[in-house]
Every structure is written in structure tokens, then in C-alpha cells.
Design a protein around this motif. Structure first.
Motif, PDB file in Angstrom:
ATOM      1  N   THR C 132      -0.525  39.931  51.493  1.00  0.00           N
ATOM      2  CA  THR C 132       0.569  39.153  50.904  1.00  0.00           C
ATOM      3  C   THR C 132       1.539  40.093  50.187  1.00  0.00           C
ATOM      4  OG1 THR C 132      -0.628  38.935  48.833  1.00  0.00           O
ATOM      5  CG2 THR C 132      -0.975  37.192  50.471  1.00  0.00           C
ATOM      6  N   ALA C 133       2.709  39.571  49.884  1.00  0.00           N
ATOM      7  CA  ALA C 133       3.665  40.334  49.072  1.00  0.00           C
ATOM      8  C   ALA C 133       3.024  40.705  47.732  1.00  0.00           C
ATOM      9  CB  ALA C 133       4.929  39.508  48.852  1.00  0.00           C
ATOM     10  N   GLN C 134       2.205  39.803  47.227  1.00  0.00           N
ATOM     11  CA  GLN C 134       1.478  40.047  45.977  1.00  0.00           C
ATOM     12  C   GLN C 134       0.607  41.294  46.076  1.00  0.00           C
ATOM     13  OE1 GLN C 134      -1.062  36.714  44.980  1.00  0.00           O
ATOM     14  NE2 GLN C 134      -1.103  37.307  42.830  1.00  0.00           N
ATOM     15  N   GLU C 135      -0.087  41.432  47.210  1.00  0.00           N
ATOM     16  CA  GLU C 135      -0.954  42.599  47.381  1.00  0.00           C
ATOM     17  C   GLU C 135      -0.148  43.866  47.629  1.00  0.00           C
ATOM     18  OE1 GLU C 135      -4.967  41.165  49.494  1.00  0.00           O
ATOM     19  OE2 GLU C 135      -3.174  40.332  50.447  1.00  0.00           O
ATOM     20  N   ILE C 136       0.915  43.742  48.398  1.00  0.00           N
ATOM     21  CA  ILE C 136       1.716  44.914  48.769  1.00  0.00           C
ATOM     22  C   ILE C 136       2.489  45.447  47.574  1.00  0.00           C
ATOM     23  CG2 ILE C 136       3.627  45.731  50.212  1.00  0.00           C
ATOM     24  CD1 ILE C 136       2.777  43.357  52.149  1.00  0.00           C
ATOM     25  N   CYS C 137       3.145  44.554  46.846  1.00  0.00           N
ATOM     26  CA  CYS C 137       3.949  45.061  45.716  1.00  0.00           C
ATOM     27  C   CYS C 137       4.046  44.064  44.571  1.00  0.00           C
ATOM     28  CB  CYS C 137       5.314  45.544  46.183  1.00  0.00           C
ATOM     29  SG  CYS C 137       6.506  44.307  46.570  1.00  0.00           S
ATOM     30  N   GLY C 138       2.907  43.474  44.205  1.00  0.00           N
ATOM     31  CA  GLY C 138       2.880  42.485  43.122  1.00  0.00           C
ATOM     32  C   GLY C 138       2.881  43.085  41.722  1.00  0.00           C
ATOM     33  N   LEU C 139       2.979  44.424  41.632  1.00  0.00           N
ATOM     34  CA  LEU C 139       3.029  45.033  40.297  1.00  0.00           C
ATOM     35  C   LEU C 139       4.480  45.150  39.829  1.00  0.00           C
ATOM     36  CD1 LEU C 139       0.227  47.753  40.700  1.00  0.00           C
ATOM     37  CD2 LEU C 139       0.095  45.626  39.390  1.00  0.00           C
ATOM     38  N   THR C 140       5.230  44.079  40.045  1.00  0.00           N
ATOM     39  CA  THR C 140       6.577  43.986  39.476  1.00  0.00           C
ATOM     40  C   THR C 140       6.836  42.539  39.091  1.00  0.00           C
ATOM     41  OG1 THR C 140       8.934  44.469  39.760  1.00  0.00           O
ATOM     42  CG2 THR C 140       7.751  43.706  41.728  1.00  0.00           C
ATOM     43  N   SER C 141       7.530  42.359  37.996  1.00  0.00           N
ATOM     44  CA  SER C 141       7.819  41.025  37.457  1.00  0.00           C
ATOM     45  C   SER C 141       9.114  41.136  36.668  1.00  0.00           C
ATOM     46  CB  SER C 141       6.706  40.562  36.511  1.00  0.00           C
ATOM     47  OG  SER C 141       5.440  40.685  37.094  1.00  0.00           O
ATOM     48  N   GLN C 142       9.642  39.991  36.325  1.00  0.00           N
ATOM     49  CA  GLN C 142      10.880  40.011  35.541  1.00  0.00           C
ATOM     50  C   GLN C 142      10.832  38.986  34.416  1.00  0.00           C
ATOM     51  OE1 GLN C 142      14.706  41.219  36.819  1.00  0.00           O
ATOM     52  NE2 GLN C 142      15.413  39.120  36.877  1.00  0.00           N
ATOM     53  N   SER C 143      11.335  39.391  33.258  1.00  0.00           N
ATOM     54  CA  SER C 143      11.400  38.495  32.101  1.00  0.00           C
ATOM     55  C   SER C 143      12.742  38.639  31.411  1.00  0.00           C
ATOM     56  CB  SER C 143      10.305  38.843  31.071  1.00  0.00           C
ATOM     57  OG  SER C 143       9.025  38.763  31.630  1.00  0.00           O
ATOM     58  N   GLU C 144      13.046  37.633  30.612  1.00  0.00           N
ATOM     59  CA  GLU C 144      14.152  37.738  29.674  1.00  0.00           C
ATOM     60  C   GLU C 144      13.560  38.269  28.370  1.00  0.00           C
ATOM     61  OE1 GLU C 144      17.508  34.582  28.325  1.00  0.00           O
ATOM     62  OE2 GLU C 144      15.645  34.540  27.204  1.00  0.00           O
ATOM     63  N   TRP C 145      13.967  39.453  27.979  1.00  0.00           N
ATOM     64  CA  TRP C 145      13.386  40.109  26.803  1.00  0.00           C
ATOM     65  C   TRP C 145      14.336  40.018  25.610  1.00  0.00           C
ATOM     66  CZ3 TRP C 145       8.487  41.460  27.722  1.00  0.00           C
ATOM     67  CH2 TRP C 145       8.096  41.771  29.025  1.00  0.00           C
ATOM     68  N   THR C 146      13.792  39.852  24.423  1.00  0.00           N
ATOM     69  CA  THR C 146      14.601  39.841  23.207  1.00  0.00           C
ATOM     70  C   THR C 146      14.002  40.800  22.193  1.00  0.00           C
ATOM     71  OG1 THR C 146      15.346  37.558  23.539  1.00  0.00           O
ATOM     72  CG2 THR C 146      15.450  38.414  21.296  1.00  0.00           C
ATOM     73  N   GLY C 147      14.852  41.580  21.565  1.00  0.00           N
ATOM     74  CA  GLY C 147      14.357  42.503  20.553  1.00  0.00           C
ATOM     75  C   GLY C 147      15.491  43.284  19.939  1.00  0.00           C
ATOM     76  N   VAL C 148      15.132  44.415  19.355  1.00  0.00           N
ATOM     77  CA  VAL C 148      16.117  45.256  18.688  1.00  0.00           C
ATOM     78  C   VAL C 148      16.336  46.504  19.546  1.00  0.00           C
ATOM     79  CG1 VAL C 148      14.211  46.107  17.226  1.00  0.00           C
ATOM     80  CG2 VAL C 148      16.557  46.621  16.584  1.00  0.00           C
ATOM     81  N   MET C 149      17.582  46.961  19.601  1.00  0.00           N
ATOM     82  CA  MET C 149      17.857  48.196  20.325  1.00  0.00           C
ATOM     83  C   MET C 149      17.152  49.334  19.611  1.00  0.00           C
ATOM     84  SD  MET C 149      19.718  47.133  22.837  1.00  0.00           S
ATOM     85  CE  MET C 149      20.052  48.729  23.612  1.00  0.00           C
ATOM     86  N   LEU C 150      16.528  50.216  20.360  1.00  0.00           N
ATOM     87  CA  LEU C 150      15.878  51.363  19.729  1.00  0.00           C
ATOM     88  C   LEU C 150      16.919  52.209  18.999  1.00  0.00           C
ATOM     89  CD1 LEU C 150      13.376  52.972  19.149  1.00  0.00           C
ATOM     90  CD2 LEU C 150      13.561  54.021  21.412  1.00  0.00           C
ATOM     91  N   SER C 151      18.140  52.251  19.543  1.00  0.00           N
ATOM     92  CA  SER C 151      19.203  53.034  18.894  1.00  0.00           C
ATOM     93  C   SER C 151      19.469  52.537  17.470  1.00  0.00           C
ATOM     94  CB  SER C 151      20.480  52.980  19.728  1.00  0.00           C
ATOM     95  OG  SER C 151      20.883  51.639  19.932  1.00  0.00           O
ATOM     96  N   THR C 152      19.314  51.231  17.255  1.00  0.00           N
ATOM     97  CA  THR C 152      19.510  50.673  15.913  1.00  0.00           C
ATOM     98  C   THR C 152      18.499  51.289  14.939  1.00  0.00           C
ATOM     99  OG1 THR C 152      20.254  48.610  16.921  1.00  0.00           O
ATOM    100  CG2 THR C 152      19.625  48.507  14.603  1.00  0.00           C
ATOM    101  N   LEU C 153      17.252  51.414  15.405  1.00  0.00           N
ATOM    102  CA  LEU C 153      16.226  52.012  14.551  1.00  0.00           C
ATOM    103  C   LEU C 153      16.422  53.527  14.443  1.00  0.00           C
ATOM    104  CD1 LEU C 153      13.103  49.996  15.722  1.00  0.00           C
ATOM    105  CD2 LEU C 153      14.668  49.519  13.841  1.00  0.00           C
ATOM    106  N   PHE C 154      16.894  54.138  15.511  1.00  0.00           N
ATOM    107  CA  PHE C 154      17.182  55.576  15.464  1.00  0.00           C
ATOM    108  C   PHE C 154      18.196  55.865  14.354  1.00  0.00           C
ATOM    109  CE2 PHE C 154      16.132  57.319  20.010  1.00  0.00           C
ATOM    110  CZ  PHE C 154      14.781  57.128  19.743  1.00  0.00           C
TER     111      PHE C 154
END
Ligand code: HEC
Ligand code: HEC
Ligand SMILES: [Ca+2]
Ligand SMILES: [Ca+2]
Ligand SMILES: [Ca+2]
Ligand SMILES: [Ca+2]
Ligand SMILES: [Ca+2]
Ligand SMILES: [Ca+2]
Ligand SMILES: [Co+2]
Ligand SMILES: [Co+2]
Lengths: 169, 387, 387, 169
Positions: C132-154
Motif C-alpha cells: 500500500t501507499a502506507q507501506e511504501i511511504c507512510g512516514l509522511t503526514s501533514q498538520s497545521e502547527w501553531t507555536g512561536v518562531m524560534l527567531s523570536t526566542l533567539f
């Protein structure tokens, strides 16, 4: 935007023609002009029995608001006075009588929708129209008469004409 | 890549741990990969259910997607259990070729994915200061929807020239029906079977629902089983007895678009704000296209500042807004107001009452929501009277 | 709005149903609104777990968001259980002001929401036709992420001019570490606490993870607890023993960006295709920016047609592509190839082997995936040999 | 894009200064130049005992691949020949000896990471280097000597120089 390099066909040839029988068995809606109303009829007298046996448990003894009683279902009966009404009812708010038939037939009684015969639906519609002081107790309600019932609140209805823009309406 | 296998015994006694080890307490590997994930036990967001609806916990959410199990609900006869192999969609009435489509058929048509909000047009509650965003306006949520354009099916069945309206009917026990202008079907209506990457959830209409981007939630008929084309609206109970409202001495019917609205979700009751830098965050949306700006006041309406909009700003979609805020510890009031691409700006409750009258009912109310900031940092809703 | 209350008895005997009632079998209302939704009992998508990873069921998904409970996993010592109130992030090393941040602190900084994919750089399996596609390349996913830019902390801690690298360390039992160029921190790295609208899931790094859009999954350190700035990379086990690979007679290290890749997920094994019109659907992505085009072949590579890309096309994001396809019932081969904004086009396995050598290992393989269409409509993976 | 109307401050005054003790207790990484290596030392002789008691259960009797045995953990020992190797090991693949110390100290043994003393980590590192034929059996491994160990595979490492574009490499 990029688009398919395959042009859309005139038909996808998916799905199939619906048969007349299939349509008939699902086509239960009723329009203000009476389209969709089935054969059959009823009066408020028989409708009262239907109401008391199959509706009163939820909508109250007569359909009217009862002081001190919190009903699990909407009040169905009042006078026909729109201005100053406490709740929206068939008498003071509904614009079309056909909607009563349509709604009761499809959705009531709540726990067993579509369990009434068409005659029962006509009868209980007659009962509700009469209880709301819109038709007489002996009025025969059927496919012919129901679309002609003029609902008191009909005249208040206007289409929303807002289209966005600065104005708040 | 290596595998620990199921065979490894717990070979390592805890007594191994020595006094000069560098870090914290004894560390042990956690549970391995699983078929299905779950929430952290420290996170318990829930909808707020009543007998007829449940509300999305807006104050607990981050970003623009509503987790599917937290999508608001409004049912008229509960959630039906539908076998997708048996479900069919009938399109008939003023069409050239009445047809039935199975779910498989529908999935074979060209598909489209679109992120947009849904909102119940009865989405406004007020009354006391201790109300959450969820209680005030939790009858809105957003998903990424996938399905077939209704126009694609319209072409397939052939719509007669005079068929200006269509009836959409659900397969719930209320056989819920609404009349919809055919133009919406040609414009952007969809029949969707996908929600947030997977099959639509039962509470949202599994296996298919009508999606009318920007239009009142109730019209987006769930568990869709029938579409009938007609030359006139059907005047169903849901568009007469319900989803109409008094405006002055009239009853306004057919309010389809959801008016532009916004709410600050952070900080909001019951959160507490700390002095110093904070970020005011919230959602803005409009059924009439794109949000063009959100203004935020931090001084009870004396001045309004432009908030930042999270991109991409999508049409008829929840749009996240943010404004940096230095709270100096003094008592104040914060609020947001949105303007959409038609130039409409979210009104105050007073503006709505002024035009419609105090008797205006509970539909299509989109007033500016203000939060009171107390000296101890508590955040309280500011209920406003209709009189 | 009305309420049925808890008080209604089942007042209506089933015997009420009469013979001339219009519709189907006896209809009864379904369960009412709830605190949390769930899937239809007819839908059971699951990840495919091994001891060290689990794969996303790409062939079952619709649209671009991966439901959080189906997001792929790759752990090195299981999933830690972290109390968010106790978790802190330390930033130190070549900085002006070493600091610790609580989760509450992090959430108060200006935030950003971004949808992007993650992919394990070991995401390629082959071998047999029934994959299946899951077996061939199922180690990828997508999410909507929310957080702080690392540059802000830098900016907050002050990065010293020579601090060209930083170490990111997780709070899992492997204390997993990776070295990352500081430039990525200034560019688009984030520390995220939100995923698909709510708190990030435990398997994805609750309460915080590093997000390096477009870069190999392993570097997006989960359960992040420490960042140390340095003038050189730390050469951790994960960037030497692992995540490096033989190219000709050398070992290639520091392959950060995920190369452009695509796969047809529908139709794909084990689905069967029916003659007539179908839509070929799949995902395309690149760690180097935006997908600019996806080409699909329906004739085993003789000709390639331009597929439609679902908008909005986001940078470093799974991009849905679609192509209308009339299957006439004959045996063929279908495949997709993506081109990204740098002009890079997804290669064949043979192209990769030709350059890198057959001994190239399992990282950063992004070959075109072909599906065989059999006469009976079955769809089989076409495994290709490395030799 | 629309932007905040509030300019960003030089500092948000969130978070707090980390104390030296806090940093010290968390700062366990080791760099190729030896930065981060603690006091202590060990040899392959003591390391073999550590290995046999605390590692062999998963990595096998000696760390070498054993014919017919499927180990639950990676092979750790081989010769130092990169070309034609069966698996990547410390001897034939790892570029820096400091990585062994860093990784074993932070992550091994798998079921009880960070349970070894620094001397144990030095010793088992010495054992693994010796077993892989990189240092002598009596070599003392400590903060001074470990960074100087030249790993046989070091010379093969090159940075990925791809930057997108048409070429497939
Ligand atoms: C078991 C409870 C129950 C019974 C029995 C019942 N109803 Fe109802 N009825 C309801 C509920 C609940 C609603 C509101 C449904 C909603 O809002 O979706 C309702 C709504 C209605 C409405 C619409 C009211 C409005 O203002 O919109 C009508 C008309 C109605 N019922 C008629 C009937 C009739 C006629 C019967 C008997 C044949 C009946 N009901 C039996 C519970 C019941
Ligand atoms: C309970 C099982 C277990 C024990 C005991 C154990 N290990 Fe491991 N070890 C593993 C596993 C599993 C991995 C692979 C982890 C991964 O890939 O994330 C590993 C990986 C390693 C690696 C990295 C190998 C490579 O090629 O990347 C080294 C080095 C190592 N262990 C050394 C040791 C030492 C030294 C000890 C004893 C002090 C030890 N291990 C004890 C299970 C174990
Ligand atoms: Ca068919
Ligand atoms: Ca009809
Ligand atoms: Ca409703
Ligand atoms: Ca790894
Ligand atoms: Ca603080
Ligand atoms: Ca360090
Ligand atoms: Co609603
Ligand atoms: Co990985």
C-alpha cells in the motif's frame, strides 16, 4: 491555477437513472401551492383524537402553553396575533399551512416519524389549524383545501435584501 | 533501522543507577508506536452539549482547524447510523434526467478540497459575566472539506432553466429539509464526504453532507439523501417557523449568508491574564468572502488597532488574528471587530437592536464581544442588554 | 430553540406504524449531541505500527490534513508522559543570556500558524507488488502547527555571532539530539505547541516540538527541552551513524531538505479501479518550497499530463493533485512526478542508483512510484530493483 | 500582509535567566573537540565487564554480528573496512569517537538510560573502540585521549552540497 489537461466529458456516466417508483417513495415534500399533497383528508374532530393520543405527551394537553408546565416540545397553539406574541406558533407566525402537513408527515411524532397515515396527518393538521383559530372545527382539510388556507402571519414575511456593504440592518 | 522486538526482558535492575549519573530521576522508555494516537492525559477539551446541540471549545483551540471530534453539532433528531454501502443520493424534480448516485459514484467524480467555516445562525448567547467563548458563540467550527462540486452533478442530471430552487433533504429521523437557490449550487456548493483528511464524522453528516460555504449551518444539510429541483422554494418548517426573525414589524426570511463576526478567544473567560506582554488572539470570519481586516481595542473602544491576520486568508473561512498587547495591570475592556471584503463591519448589539428592534430574536446576531479585564487579571464577558 | 429534555418517555408504540406510511422502515431518532465525537463504525483507518515507527494510511485519506491520531510516528525510546506544568525549555551555550522558558511563557510570545508536512528521511519501502501507499511511504503526514518562531526566542536570548549551529535535545528516554544550522532558526524554524487546532499530541512531541519546515523528520526534535548554541555541529549519533548514506565512495552527511516527491494514493493497492471515468489523486511535496507542477502518466511513462493542483499551494506542504482519467479496461501503468520551485524533478529509482550507487542505503530516496493496472482493475505496486 | 500596529519590544520579559547549576545538570552533550567530556576514565578491560553485564543482553555477546542470531539492537563491532561492509558499525562507519561517549551516556542501556557512571561510559567506550580494532586493549580513554582517536571512516564523510535545481545527485 493549473488545470487538468483532460477536458471534462459531457457525462461521466456515473450513477444511474432513478426509477419513477424510487422517486415516488422518497418524494414526500409538500409545497405552498399544494404540490406533493397526497390523497386523503381529515377534520379537526378526528385530528383532536390523533393529537391527544400521539402528540399531547410532548406538546401538552391542547398544544397551548400551560402556566407552570415546561413542555419538552414547542408550543403549537395560540391566537393569531403576531405583535407582542410570547412564542412563535402556527397561529401567530407560520406563513404556510402546507408546511404543517409537510413537517408533521416527515418528522412527527418525534420518536416515530413517518408512522402516521396520510389521513392522520390531514386530521391533525386540521386540528392544529382550528386550535390556532385559522379554520373552523368542521373544515375538511385535503389536497384541495389546504393550499388555500391563508395564514395570518403570511403578510409579515419579507426576503432578506442585505448584500453586504457598510449598512447594518 | 533496528527493532527492539518483543523478546527483550527487563534486563536492567534499577539498582544500576549510580550517584554521579548526570540527570534527573530514573528514566525509562515510554510506550511504542500505536495504531491510533490520542490526547495527552493533561489535555481534555470537550464540547458543551445540550439536548439539541454541542459547542466547540473555542477558548481551548489554537489555529484554524477544529479537531473533528470537537466540531459543533446541531441535530434535529440525533445522529443516524448510516451504512455507506447502502446510502444513495437522489437528484430529481426539474431536471432532464433524475438520477441516483451511490457514495462510490460520488467519489469518482472530480473532487475539490476546501477549508471553510460552518456556523449555526442561532450562534449567540449572553446573560452573565462568567461565560466562555464556547458558551457565547461555540456553534461555529472549521474543517477542511473534500467532495464533489454540486455543479458537477447539476451538469450530469441537466437542470431545467426555471429550476431556481432546490430542496435538500437529510436521512436523519427528522428528514430535515431546506430550500436553496440553485445559483448557490452553480456557484460554490459541494457535496462533501471528507473532513479534515478522512471520512466525514457521523455528527457532521456521514457519509455525505451538503456544504454551502458561508451560509447558515442548518442549510448545509447533513446525511444528505435527496435533492429536488423546483421553480419555487418549498417553505419548509426550517425556513419559516425557524431561521426567520423579526425585523421591525416584519419577519425576515432567507437570510443565507452569515454576517461578518469575530471574537477574542485569548484571553477570554476563564483565563487569567498576567501583567506584561501578551498576545490577543481570536477568530474572524464572514460568509460573504474574505476577512479584510480585524481591529482590536484594548481601551474599551476609545482606540482601535489593526490586528495581524494569519495567512493564508481564505474565503468564507475562520481567519486567525493576533495583536501584541502590553497589559499594565489596570482595569480595561478588550474587543475585536472585523471588516469583510464587501465593506461590512461587525456591529455592536446596540446597532442591531436599533435597526431590528429589541424583539429581533436569536438568529443572525453577530455583535462585537467585549471582555472585561479586572485588576487581578481575571477576564469576564461583558453581557449587553437588548433593551 | 426547544429541548426534548430527559423527561420524555418512549410514548410511541411501534404498532403505530401504518401500512400507507410513505417511507422506509421504522425510523427512530439517533443519539444526541456529545462531549466528544468519534468515527463512523464503518470507517477504521489505522496507522501501521512496527516497534519503532507507525505509518499514515495515505490510501485512506482525503485532502491535505492528516488526522492527528493518524500522524506517522518514529520514536527512539517510546512516547514520554510529560506534565506540561513542569516542562521547561533551556536555551544556552553561545548566547548572551541563557534562559529557561515554561510552556506558559512560550505561549505568551507572538505566535504563528503554519501548515506543513513532516517526513522521515527513511521513508521508502519496496519489495513486492502487494504494498500500500502506507507501506511504501507512510512516514509522511501533514498538520497545521501553531507555536512561536524560534527567531523570536533567539532575539530574546541573544545569539553570539559565531553560533552557527545549535543542538536540539528531546526529553524522551533517548534524549534524542540533532545539530541544526542556526540559519534555519532565523529562517522559518518554530517551537510548536499546537497541532490541528489543539495541543500537540504526545506522539508528536507534547507539549512542544521543534518544527523545521521541509527538513528531515528526525531533526524536528520532539518533547524539546534544550537548545544549545555552538560554533560547530555536535556530530550526534543521529547525524553520523544514522541519517547519513553512501553516495558513490563517500558518506553524505547533513542532508536536511526533503527532496521533492509525489505518490498517487488513489487508485492504489488494494483498491480496484472500474472502467470509465476516474480521478487519479495523490500527494506531492518538497522540502525546498512550493510544488510547481505534477505530471501524471497513464501510459507507463510514454506521455505525461499536467495534473491539477489543489489550492492554496503552500510552501513545504503536501499538495493534493488530481487528473481526470478514463480507464478503458486495458493493462497499463500509472505514475506521478513532481517538479518544485527550484526546478528539481522527482527522479526514478534508476536515476538515484546511477548517481549514488546500488549501495546507497535507505535515506533520502524519493523515487517515482508506479502502479500497475491489471485487466480486472486491480492496482499493484511496481517494485523496482536497485541493482 | 497586514501587520501588528504594536511594534515589537526589545524583550518580552518572558522566561527567566537559567542558573549555572541548571545548565550544568542538563548539559550532557559531547562535541568532537571534547567539549562536554567529564572527568573520569576507563579502559577496554573494565569496559568489557560493563559491556557484558549491561549491554550484551541486547547487543550480543561481544557486539559482533553472530551467525543465526537476530539481535534486538544494532551490531556494534566489526572490522574497520568501509567498502563492502554488511552493516554500519562504529568501526567501519562512525566518524567521531566522542559520539560513542555522548550517545551511550545519554541513551544506553536502552531500558535505563543515564544509569551508568561516567567511568563506566569511558570504559565501555574504550571497550567498543578496542573491539572495533581502533584502540589498543590497554588504552586509557578520558577527556584528553578520546577526542584524539581518529576514526577510520572519518575520511569518507562529505557534506550534502545539493541545493535543488535540475540535477539528480
Ligand atoms: C416525543 C415527543 C414528541 C411527540 C410525541 C410529538 N412531538 Fe412534535 N415536536 C417535538 C419536538 C422535540 C419538536 C422540536 C423539534 C425541533 O426543533 O427540531 C417538535 C416540533 C413540532 C412542530 C414544529 C413546531 C414549531 O414551532 O416549529 C410541530 C408542528 C409538531 N411538533 C407537531 C407534532 C404533532 C402533530 C405530533 C403528533 C402527531 C407531535 N408533534 C408529536 C416532540 C414531539
Ligand atoms: C535493552 C536493550 C539494550 C541494552 C541493554 C543496550 N542497548 Fe544499546 N541499543 C539498543 C537499541 C534498541 C538501540 C537502537 C536505538 C535506536 O536506533 O534508536 C541501541 C543502540 C546502541 C548504539 C548505537 C548503534 C548504532 O549503530 O547507531 C550503541 C553505540 C549502543 N547501543 C551501545 C550500548 C551500550 C554501550 C550498552 C550498555 C552500556 C547498551 N547499548 C545496552 C538496545 C540496548
Ligand atoms: Ca454506478
Ligand atoms: Ca417533491
Ligand atoms: Ca435548526
Ligand atoms: Ca531515527
Ligand atoms: Ca515567566
Ligand atoms: Ca554542551
Ligand atoms: Co443552526
Ligand atoms: Co526519521
Amino acid at each position: 491555477p493549473l488545470t487538468d489537461t483532460v477536458p471534462w466529458p459531457t457525462t461521466f456516466n456515473l450513477g444511474r437513472a432513478a426509477t419513477a417508483a424510487e422517486i415516488k417513495s422518497w418524494d414526500i415534500d409538500v409545497s405552498p401551492n399544494g404540490r406533493g399533497l397526497p390523497a386523503g383528508q381529515g377534520t379537526a374532530i378526528t385530528g383532536k383524537i390523533v393529537y391527544q393520543t400521539k402528540c399531547a405527551a410532548c406538546h401538552g394537553k391542547t398544544g397551548e402553553a400551560e402556566a407552570g408546565v415546561k413542555l419538552p416540545a414547542p408550543v403549537l397553539v395560540s391566537d393569531t396575533v403576531f405583535v407582542g406574541r410570547k412564542t412563535n406558533t402556527i397561529g401567530n407566525y407560520w406563513p404556510y399551512a402546507t408546511t404543517i402537513f409537510d413537517y408533521v408527515r416527515r418528522a412527527m411524532p418525534y420518536h416515530a416519524p413517518q408512522s402516521l397515515t396520510n389521513n392522520e396527518v390531514y386530521a391533525v393538521t386540521a386540528y392544529l389549524l382550528n386550535a390556532n383559530r385559522i379554520v373552523k372545527a368542521d373544515a375538511v382539510i385535503n389536497a384541495n383545501t389546504l393550499p388555500r388556507v391563508v395564514m395570518p402571519a403570511r403578510k409579515y414575511y419579507v426576503d432578506d435584501d442585505r448584500k453586504g456593504g457598510a449598512e447594518v440592518k | 533501522q533496528t527493532s527492539l522486538g518483543k523478546t527483550i526482558q527487563p534486563v536492567l535492575p534499577a539498582s544500576w543507577r549510580k550517584s554521579d549519573t548526570p540527570a534527573d530521576d530514573l528514566i525509562t522508555p515510554g510506550p511504542g508506536p500505536s495504531k491510533l494516537g490520542g490526547r495527552s492525559p493533561y489535555e481534555k477539551p470537550v464540547r458543551l452539549p445540550s439536548d439539541i446541540s454541542s459547542r466547540t471549545p473555542l477558548q481551548d483551540l489554537l489555529g484554524t482547524i477544529t479537531p473533528s471530534d470537537l466540531h459543533y453539532e446541531r441535530h434535529h433528531a440525533g445522529v443516524p447510523n448510516i451504512d455507506p454501502e447502502k446510502h444513495e443520493l437522489l437528484i430529481h424534480g426539474m431536471v432532464n434526467k433524475p438520477m441516483k448516485f451511490t457514495l462510490r459514484d460520488l467519489k469518482r467524480f472530480p473532487s475539490v478540497t476546501r477549508t471553510c467555516f460552518l456556523e449555526c445562525s442561532g450562534n449567540f448567547r449572553s446573560g452573565k459575566e462568567t461565560m466562555t467563548a464556547q458558551e457565547i458563540c461555540g456553534l461555529t467550527s472549521q474543517s477542511e472539506w473534500t467532495g464533489v462540486m454540486l455543479s458537477t452533478l447539476f451538469r450530469e442530471v441537466g437542470i431545467k432553466p426555471k429550476a431556481n430552487w432546490f430542496l435538500a433533504e437529510g436521512a436523519d429521523a427528522a428528514y430535515l429539509t431546506r430550500s436553496i437557490p440553485t445559483s448557490k449550487g452553480w456557484d460554490d456548493a459541494m457535496i462533501v464526504y471528507g473532513q479534515n483528511g478522512e471520512a466525514i464524522r457521523p455528527e457532521q453528516g456521514y457519509p455525505i453532507r451538503l456544504l454551502l460555504p458561508g451560509w447558515e449551518g442548518n442549510m448545509n444539510v447533513k446525511w444528505l439523501r435527496r435533492i429536488e429541483l423546483s421553480d419555487q422554494p418549498f417553505m419548509t418548517r426550517e425556513e419559516t417557523s425557524k431561521y426567520t426573525y423579526a425585523v421591525k414589524d416584519k419577519i425576515r426570511q432567507f437570510s443565507f449568508e452569515m454576517d461578518a463576526r469575530s471574537i477574542i478567544t485569548s484571553p477570554s473567560y476563564p483565563a487569567k491574564v498576567e501583567p506584561g506582554w501578551n498576545e490577543i488572539r481570536g477568530l474572524a470570519w464572514t460568509g460573504r468572502g474574505k476577512v479584510t481586516k480585524v481591529e482590536v481595542t484594548i481601551d474599551a473602544g476609545r482606540t482601535w488597532q489593526l490586528a495581524q491576520l494569519q495567512e493564508p486568508v481564505l474565503s468564507k473561512a475562520h481567519t486567525y488574528f493576533r495583536l501584541l498587547w502590553y497589559w499594565d495591570g489596570s482595569v480595561t475592556e478588550i474587543a475585536s471587530r472585523v471588516t469583510d471584503e464587501t465593506g461590512y463591519t461587525q456591529p455592536t448589539l446596540k446597532q442591531l437592536v436599533d435597526y431590528r428592534g429589541a424583539d429581533m430574536g436569536g438568529y443572525h446576531l453577530n455583535p462585537i464581544t467585549s471582555w472585561l479585564i479586572k485588576r487581578d487579571g481575571s477576564v469576564l464577558f461583558k453581557p449587553e442588554s437588548r433593551k
